[in-house]
Design a protein around this motif. Structure first.
Motif, PDB file in Angstrom:
ATOM      1  N   LEU A   1       3.061  10.341   9.079  1.00 61.79           N
ATOM      2  CA  LEU A   1       2.467   9.452   8.084  1.00 61.79           C
ATOM      3  C   LEU A   1       1.008   9.861   7.935  1.00 61.79           C
ATOM      4  O   LEU A   1       0.221   9.720   8.874  1.00 61.79           O
ATOM      5  CB  LEU A   1       2.574   7.992   8.521  1.00 61.79           C
ATOM      6  N   VAL A   2       0.663  10.391   6.785  1.00 59.79           N
ATOM      7  CA  VAL A   2      -0.677  10.942   6.573  1.00 59.79           C
ATOM      8  C   VAL A   2      -1.525   9.919   5.822  1.00 59.79           C
ATOM      9  O   VAL A   2      -1.250   9.592   4.669  1.00 59.79           O
ATOM     10  CB  VAL A   2      -0.614  12.264   5.784  1.00 59.79           C
ATOM     11  N   PHE A   3      -2.571   9.430   6.492  1.00 61.50           N
ATOM     12  CA  PHE A   3      -3.450   8.426   5.886  1.00 61.50           C
ATOM     13  C   PHE A   3      -4.613   9.071   5.143  1.00 61.50           C
ATOM     14  O   PHE A   3      -5.082   8.548   4.137  1.00 61.50           O
ATOM     15  CB  PHE A   3      -3.990   7.481   6.967  1.00 61.50           C
ATOM     16  N   ASP A   4      -5.092  10.194   5.664  1.00 60.50           N
ATOM     17  CA  ASP A   4      -6.240  10.851   5.041  1.00 60.50           C
ATOM     18  C   ASP A   4      -6.233  12.324   5.447  1.00 60.50           C
ATOM     19  O   ASP A   4      -5.740  12.676   6.528  1.00 60.50           O
ATOM     20  CB  ASP A   4      -7.549  10.188   5.489  1.00 60.50           C
ATOM     21  N   SER A   5      -6.753  13.173   4.588  1.00 56.33           N
ATOM     22  CA  SER A   5      -6.857  14.602   4.892  1.00 56.33           C
ATOM     23  C   SER A   5      -8.272  15.073   4.595  1.00 56.33           C
ATOM     24  O   SER A   5      -8.851  14.704   3.563  1.00 56.33           O
ATOM     25  CB  SER A   5      -5.860  15.410   4.048  1.00 56.33           C
ATOM     26  N   ARG A   6      -8.818  15.856   5.505  1.00 52.19           N
ATOM     27  CA  ARG A   6     -10.156  16.417   5.315  1.00 52.19           C
ATOM     28  C   ARG A   6     -10.053  17.931   5.291  1.00 52.19           C
ATOM     29  O   ARG A   6      -9.458  18.532   6.186  1.00 52.19           O
ATOM     30  CB  ARG A   6     -11.088  15.971   6.445  1.00 52.19           C
ATOM     31  N   GLU A   7     -10.643  18.532   4.269  1.00 50.10           N
ATOM     32  CA  GLU A   7     -10.601  19.978   4.112  1.00 50.10           C
ATOM     33  C   GLU A   7     -11.966  20.573   4.415  1.00 50.10           C
ATOM     34  O   GLU A   7     -13.007  19.953   4.171  1.00 50.10           O
ATOM     35  CB  GLU A   7     -10.178  20.348   2.684  1.00 50.10           C
ATOM     36  N   GLY A   8     -11.951  21.761   4.973  1.00 48.84           N
ATOM     37  CA  GLY A   8     -13.210  22.439   5.279  1.00 48.84           C
ATOM     38  C   GLY A   8     -12.943  23.831   5.816  1.00 48.84           C
ATOM     39  O   GLY A   8     -11.917  24.439   5.523  1.00 48.84           O
TER      40      GLY A   8
ATOM     41  N   SER B   1       0.839  -1.203   0.000  1.00 52.22           N
ATOM     42  CA  SER B   1       0.000   0.000   0.000  1.00 52.22           C
ATOM     43  C   SER B   1       0.868   1.244   0.000  1.00 52.22           C
ATOM     44  O   SER B   1       2.087   1.182   0.152  1.00 52.22           O
ATOM     45  CB  SER B   1      -0.936  -0.002   1.205  1.00 52.22           C
ATOM     46  N   SER B   2       0.234   2.399  -0.156  1.00 51.02           N
ATOM     47  CA  SER B   2       0.962   3.664  -0.216  1.00 51.02           C
ATOM     48  C   SER B   2       0.534   4.564   0.934  1.00 51.02           C
ATOM     49  O   SER B   2      -0.625   4.540   1.365  1.00 51.02           O
ATOM     50  CB  SER B   2       0.687   4.368  -1.547  1.00 51.02           C
ATOM     51  N   VAL B   3       1.477   5.359   1.434  1.00 49.12           N
ATOM     52  CA  VAL B   3       1.195   6.310   2.499  1.00 49.12           C
ATOM     53  C   VAL B   3       1.997   7.580   2.226  1.00 49.12           C
ATOM     54  O   VAL B   3       3.114   7.524   1.711  1.00 49.12           O
ATOM     55  CB  VAL B   3       1.547   5.728   3.885  1.00 49.12           C
ATOM     56  N   THR B   4       1.417   8.731   2.527  1.00 48.33           N
ATOM     57  CA  THR B   4       2.103  10.009   2.348  1.00 48.33           C
ATOM     58  C   THR B   4       2.955  10.297   3.572  1.00 48.33           C
ATOM     59  O   THR B   4       2.461  10.269   4.704  1.00 48.33           O
ATOM     60  CB  THR B   4       1.094  11.148   2.140  1.00 48.33           C
ATOM     61  N   VAL B   5       4.235  10.572   3.336  1.00 47.67           N
ATOM     62  CA  VAL B   5       5.172  10.868   4.425  1.00 47.67           C
ATOM     63  C   VAL B   5       5.518  12.349   4.351  1.00 47.67           C
ATOM     64  O   VAL B   5       5.998  12.829   3.328  1.00 47.67           O
ATOM     65  CB  VAL B   5       6.445  10.015   4.325  1.00 47.67           C
ATOM     66  N   ARG B   6       5.260  13.064   5.438  1.00 50.49           N
ATOM     67  CA  ARG B   6       5.493  14.505   5.474  1.00 50.49           C
ATOM     68  C   ARG B   6       6.721  14.815   6.339  1.00 50.49           C
ATOM     69  O   ARG B   6       6.756  14.519   7.520  1.00 50.49           O
ATOM     70  CB  ARG B   6       4.264  15.226   6.035  1.00 50.49           C
TER      71      ARG B   6
END
Length: 405
Positions: A308-315, A255-260
């Motif tokens: 490790l960013v799994f999901d981001s929610r914007e609002g 799987s893939s994950v975003t690394v910041r």
């Protein structure tokens, strides 16, 4: 003042666009296929930039036995530039031209160079600078040796021969006390070594444990004192860290994950989960991620704390206490029957009035809420970033007048 009693119950907070991440913090090591480049001591001059790609056989460093060697190197660079200018001037002198026009040509070249710099057009800067220097050389030799083109060419050639002789002499001297370090294979150059090059290798990541990572984090290995840098010979690099078993369950091989990254380098990179180790006695697992992006930007990084960013929610971010549930009357468009519904929203200051904006809560935190405009609301009813949110200790109604101070 009488008006203050109306104003005091209200506080206004600016709403703004915001992102809430579902993330996990991890501390680990960057691992690469690295070869240490050794030198023989002395004064070292590194030739490539940090993170620059180099070819096999390319000189990456020069070692000088004394400070005189470095001074000689700088003199050689100056003479080499002078040689290029003389060769350029000689070529133009041999093409012919009216010597009486040289002064005007020099002025024109200066004007062109100035215009390019003033306009911010640097695309032809080097060419125009070389042209100006050659004209200056040509003019100098023409008027000092005579008006003929042949005299100018001969004078430039004589100077060129003299510069060539100086370069040859200095090069011969350099051979006696200067050693070149070359790349044994192609790769990405780094001028920094830290001693982990042999302790952390891609091959070891196949079996490394969380306990071994803990032990490595307590070490500070000594770098090779004779190293002049290192060569990274594979584009793929890795990030290895220890995670609790519950956290590790969110990571699946392939799987893939975003690394910041945010400390020594600011950037985000998508990495592939290569391996999730079995839980050990303390419940920790070794996790290995990989990518082939941003290698040149991360050559100086080793031990890093990342997200490790799994999901981001914007609002839109608003204070938690500003969220209200009000009863509204709605009309069925088909039957025209009216009914009462409970609607979640916030009150916004529009002009001098309170206006209710329906929202959907995306994420609820202790101090703030992340919201988006509720489905079906019109553009005029929709909450926008930048709206002034009303916090009130008294009951608010849609259309209520909020007096200014």
């Amino acid at each position: 003042c009488a008006w203050r009693s109306f104003r005091d119950p209200y506080t206004f907070v600016m709403s703004y666009a915001y992102t809430v991440d579902d993330s996990l913090e991890a501390t680990g090591f960057l691992v690469r296929e690295e070869t240490v480049l050794s030198g023989g001591g002395g004064t070292v001059e590194l030739l490539p930039e940090e993170g620059e790609k180099v070819a096999r056989g390319e000189t990456v460093a020069l070692l000088y036995q004394s400070g005189e060697g470095l001074e000689r190197r700088q003199e050689l660079e100056s003479l080499t530039l002078e040689r290029e200018q003389l060769e350029y001037a000689l070529e133009r002198a041999q093409t012919g031209g009216d010597a009486s026009q040289l002064s005007q040509q020099v002025l024109d070249a200066i004007a062109n160079l100035h215009a390019s710099v003033a306009a911010g057009d640097l695309t032809r800067l080097e060419e125009e600078a070389q042209k100006l220097k050659s004209l200056v050389y040509k003019r100098e030799y023409t008027f000092s040796e005579g008006e003929g083109e042949g005299d100018a060419s001969a004078a430039i050639q004589a100077s060129l021969d003299e510069v060539e002789a100086q370069i040859s002499a200095l090069t011969a001297q350099a051979a006696q006390d200067t050693t070149a370090v070359t790349a044994g294979q192609s790769g990405v150059f780094s001028g920094q070594t830290d001693g982990f090059e042999s302790q952390l290798t891609p091959d070891k990541l196949e079996t490394i444990t969380a306990a071994e990572l803990t032990q490595l984090s307590r070490q500070q290995p000594a770098a090779d004192s004779g190293a002049v840098g290192k060569l990274i010979t594979d584009a793929t690099w890795y990030f290895v860290f220890a995670a609790g078993s519950e956290e590790a369950q969110r990571l699946h091989q392939g799987s893939s994950v975003t690394v910041r990254f945010s400390r020594d380098w600011s950037g985000e990179v998508d990495m592939t989960v290569e391996r999730v180790g079995e839980p050990e006695e303390d419940g920790q697992c070794a996790v290995v991620l990989s990518t082939d992006r941003y290698l040149s930007e991360t050559t100086l990084l080793r031990r890093q704390t990342v997200e490790l960013v799994f999901d981001s929610r914007e609002g839109i971010r608003v204070p938690t206490e500003s969220i209200r549930v009000v009863e509204q009357t709605v009309t069925d468009p088909e039957t025209e029957e009216e009914s009462q519904v409970l609607t979640t929203g916030v009150f916004v200051l529009v002009g001098q009035q309170a206006e209710f904006k329906p929202v959907t809560v995306v994420e609820q935190m202790e101090e703030f809420a992340l919201v988006v405009p509720a489905d079906g609301v019109s553009d005029s009813e929709a909450l926008r970033a930048g709206d002034q949110i009303i916090l009130s200790s008294v009951e608010l109604t849609d259309g209520a007048v909020i007096l200014d101070s």
